[in-house]
Design an enzyme around this catalytic site. Sequence first.
Site, PDB file in Angstrom:
ATOM      1  N   CYS A   9       0.814  -1.210   0.000  1.00 36.49           N
ATOM      2  CA  CYS A   9       0.000   0.000   0.000  1.00 36.49           C
ATOM      3  C   CYS A   9       0.852   1.268   0.000  1.00 36.49           C
ATOM      4  CB  CYS A   9      -0.880   0.002   1.239  1.00 36.49           C
ATOM      5  SG  CYS A   9      -1.835  -1.500   1.400  1.00 36.49           S
ATOM      6  N   ARG A  68       5.450   0.052  -6.113  1.00 30.39           N
ATOM      7  CA  ARG A  68       5.343  -0.796  -4.921  1.00 30.39           C
ATOM      8  C   ARG A  68       4.366  -1.959  -5.126  1.00 30.39           C
ATOM      9  NH1 ARG A  68       6.725   1.985  -0.048  1.00 30.39           N
ATOM     10  NH2 ARG A  68       5.132   0.853   1.080  1.00 30.39           N
ATOM     11  N   TRP A 107      -2.928  -2.794  -1.636  1.00 20.92           N
ATOM     12  CA  TRP A 107      -2.534  -4.156  -2.004  1.00 20.92           C
ATOM     13  C   TRP A 107      -3.283  -5.065  -1.049  1.00 20.92           C
ATOM     14  CZ3 TRP A 107       0.488  -8.244   0.118  1.00 20.92           C
ATOM     15  CH2 TRP A 107       0.887  -9.191  -0.824  1.00 20.92           C
ATOM     16  N   ASN A 150      -1.865   2.126   5.900  1.00 23.17           N
ATOM     17  CA  ASN A 150      -0.923   1.063   5.505  1.00 23.17           C
ATOM     18  C   ASN A 150      -0.653   0.213   6.731  1.00 23.17           C
ATOM     19  OD1 ASN A 150      -0.724   2.307   3.070  1.00 23.17           O
ATOM     20  ND2 ASN A 150       1.452   2.832   3.233  1.00 23.17           N
ATOM     21  N   GLY A 151      -0.501  -1.082   6.538  1.00 26.07           N
ATOM     22  CA  GLY A 151      -0.206  -1.954   7.675  1.00 26.07           C
ATOM     23  C   GLY A 151      -1.375  -2.874   7.951  1.00 26.07           C
ATOM     24  N   GLU A 162      27.836 -16.914  -2.650  1.00 25.05           N
ATOM     25  CA  GLU A 162      27.455 -15.582  -3.112  1.00 25.05           C
ATOM     26  C   GLU A 162      28.686 -14.662  -3.151  1.00 25.05           C
ATOM     27  OE1 GLU A 162      25.145 -14.326  -4.658  1.00 25.05           O
ATOM     28  OE2 GLU A 162      25.248 -12.188  -4.285  1.00 25.05           O
ATOM     29  N   LYS A 198      30.094 -12.886  -6.553  1.00 24.17           N
ATOM     30  CA  LYS A 198      30.300 -11.434  -6.681  1.00 24.17           C
ATOM     31  C   LYS A 198      31.699 -11.146  -7.215  1.00 24.17           C
ATOM     32  CE  LYS A 198      27.113 -10.044  -6.623  1.00 24.17           C
ATOM     33  NZ  LYS A 198      25.926 -10.791  -6.372  1.00 24.17           N
ATOM     34  N   GLU A 222      31.922 -12.093 -10.898  1.00 23.33           N
ATOM     35  CA  GLU A 222      31.125 -11.243 -11.782  1.00 23.33           C
ATOM     36  C   GLU A 222      31.814  -9.923 -12.088  1.00 23.33           C
ATOM     37  OE1 GLU A 222      26.387 -11.754 -11.115  1.00 23.33           O
ATOM     38  OE2 GLU A 222      27.489 -11.165  -9.340  1.00 23.33           O
ATOM     39  N   HIS A 256      38.655 -33.008   0.330  1.00 20.08           N
ATOM     40  CA  HIS A 256      38.250 -33.910  -0.752  1.00 20.08           C
ATOM     41  C   HIS A 256      38.580 -33.307  -2.119  1.00 20.08           C
ATOM     42  CE1 HIS A 256      36.402 -36.544   2.126  1.00 20.08           C
ATOM     43  NE2 HIS A 256      35.759 -35.503   2.659  1.00 20.08           N
ATOM     44  N   LYS A 272      21.658  -7.654 -16.616  1.00 22.82           N
ATOM     45  CA  LYS A 272      20.912  -7.516 -15.366  1.00 22.82           C
ATOM     46  C   LYS A 272      19.727  -8.475 -15.339  1.00 22.82           C
ATOM     47  CE  LYS A 272      19.891  -5.792 -11.444  1.00 22.82           C
ATOM     48  NZ  LYS A 272      20.732  -6.380 -10.394  1.00 22.82           N
TER      49      LYS A 272
END
Length: 611
Positions: free
Chosen positions: A2, A27, A76, A101-102, A484, A488, A491, A507, A606
């Site tokens: 919202c 949003r 929403w 909102n909420g 990750e 990074k 990339e 191993h 992207k």
Amino acid sequence: MCGIVGAVAQRNVTGILVEGLKRLEYRGYDSAGVAVLETENNHLKCLKSVGKVNQLAEKVAQNDIDGQTGIAHTRWATHGVPSEDNAHPHVSGDRFALVHNGIIENYSALRKSLQQDGYQFISETDTEVVVHLIHKLCTKNGLSLLEAVKTMVKDLHGAYGLCVIDKEQPDRLIVARSGSPLVIGVGIGENFVASDPLALGQVTDQYIYLEEGDIAEVTKDNIDIFANGEIVNREVTRIRGEIDDVTKGDYGHFMLKEIYEQSRVIQNTLNGRISAEHVLEESFGVKAKAIFDQITSVQIVACGTSHHAGLITKYWLESIAGIPCHVDIASDYRYRRIIVQPGTLFVTISQSGETADTLAALRYANELSYVASMAICNVATSSLVRESDFSLLTMAGREIGVASTKAFTTQLVALLLMTLVLGRRHGLTEEKESGYVHDLHKLPALVTDVLKQDTAIQQLSIQFADKHHALFLGRGPQYPVAKEGALKLKEISYIHAEAYPAGELKHGPLALVDDRMPVVAVAPNDELLGKLKGNLAEVSARGGKLFVFADESAGFDDEEEYQLIKLPAVPEVLAPILYTIPLQLLSYHVAILKGTDVDHPRNLAKSVTVE
Ligand code: G6P
């Protein structure tokens, strides 16, 4: 999610309200509405529409509304389907209009008591009780709008950012914030309110951010803010230029800006979704509860960085929620024969919501016997969100750097919320849930603390810039964090980097270790720390160079043996989110030293919308 806009001015505010809603469209929402106190006849005019803000704008134009005080909202759906009746503003007695909102958790009890007092409800929402409560306090108890709001909020449980207007006091907006953000836009002879300053970039560059528990009375010439009943001063912040995600601001690269935005966007992702003690399940949408009730296992599918978020979630779902989880790479999943266990929720994770393989996997899964499909996504209008049964949006804002940073950490936040609501159904006690929620409340500040290591990490990066390979190690949920970190570095600095579960070293990868191979270890103070230390000793014994990102109390004190970045003590559940951030910074600084195109690394895109 919202959005709220409000305005009180000497000019017609209708256009400002509609433009504000357009700026909040990113949003995600399913209906919109506006309420204005018309200048000529002091009539409260309220218009709503299901669908896009443009449809509302057409209605507004046809009605030729002219008023100097008004509020507007994009909704929403959480309680009740998207419909005009359920859309905000909600009105009471043709006198008060309110946007919210909420989630009001105790709305059902409040609704019953108001019905006994003769109030008729038009919507199925949790919000409508709030406007009737205000009506009751003003008409029966003779309170002013401000006093009524101050009294009324004491009865609300849950999260709210709200803004209300009253035909009898047409020169003011009253706003209240608890668990859902609100900002006041300061103008000259006019003032504004919004859930996000982005909505007001057209009318002001000066903002007052309300704090938790604040209530404010806003007229065109004056702003009074109250905390615990006392008037307080809140700083005015000037944000020059349009607030947006598409300029770098003072940062050299989008990636660095996006790394630094993480505290704020994590907070945005939490806003309205947790109360002081628990996750507000309704924030997953109207359909979610009935679906979650049937879930006994989860299948996650994603690509790239989003896949790493899935791998971390597997640890959370199995250890916290006590339900099994499978994680697959979308390009692999979509071409396999899949055996679906009864009671399985199919979850996709994607920043863009347009990744071809993830979308194809969803379409394949939609043909199988999953209970439902859910998307964790950063783009409300994306194909993934539209084609899933329901979704939980990450509030990362637009991410421009090709290497994903803030999208990843906000995905983890959303996935942890999902873990907790599923966990409730499988033995996670209220006490334990509230412990995790307390940890989540601390997360934005902890992100800021971790970012303080930036200069130290920059220094460390010098030792990577001339290397051709690097090894990243972690155990348990830190293994995907290591993956990750390695991704990074690959990339954006083009250094070959591999991640291994630290227990797997002997191993194979140990054969690679020599003094030309930096070995990065992710070492929060968790139950596997002792095991990890043993693995790192194996590296040292072979002359390997160890770079350890460790909890300050983890006992890595031998400075000759380790190059150390000390991080603050953090709750174990949050470690995967917080330990990712220094690894993002490391890859950024290495890339800067190597002079690569940080925001647009070679050969990468992207959003990969082709197979
Ligand atoms: C590309 C991007 C990555 C991203 C991946 C998945 O490879 O460069 O940063 O993690 O796609 O994208 P998604 O939008 O589905 O999260």
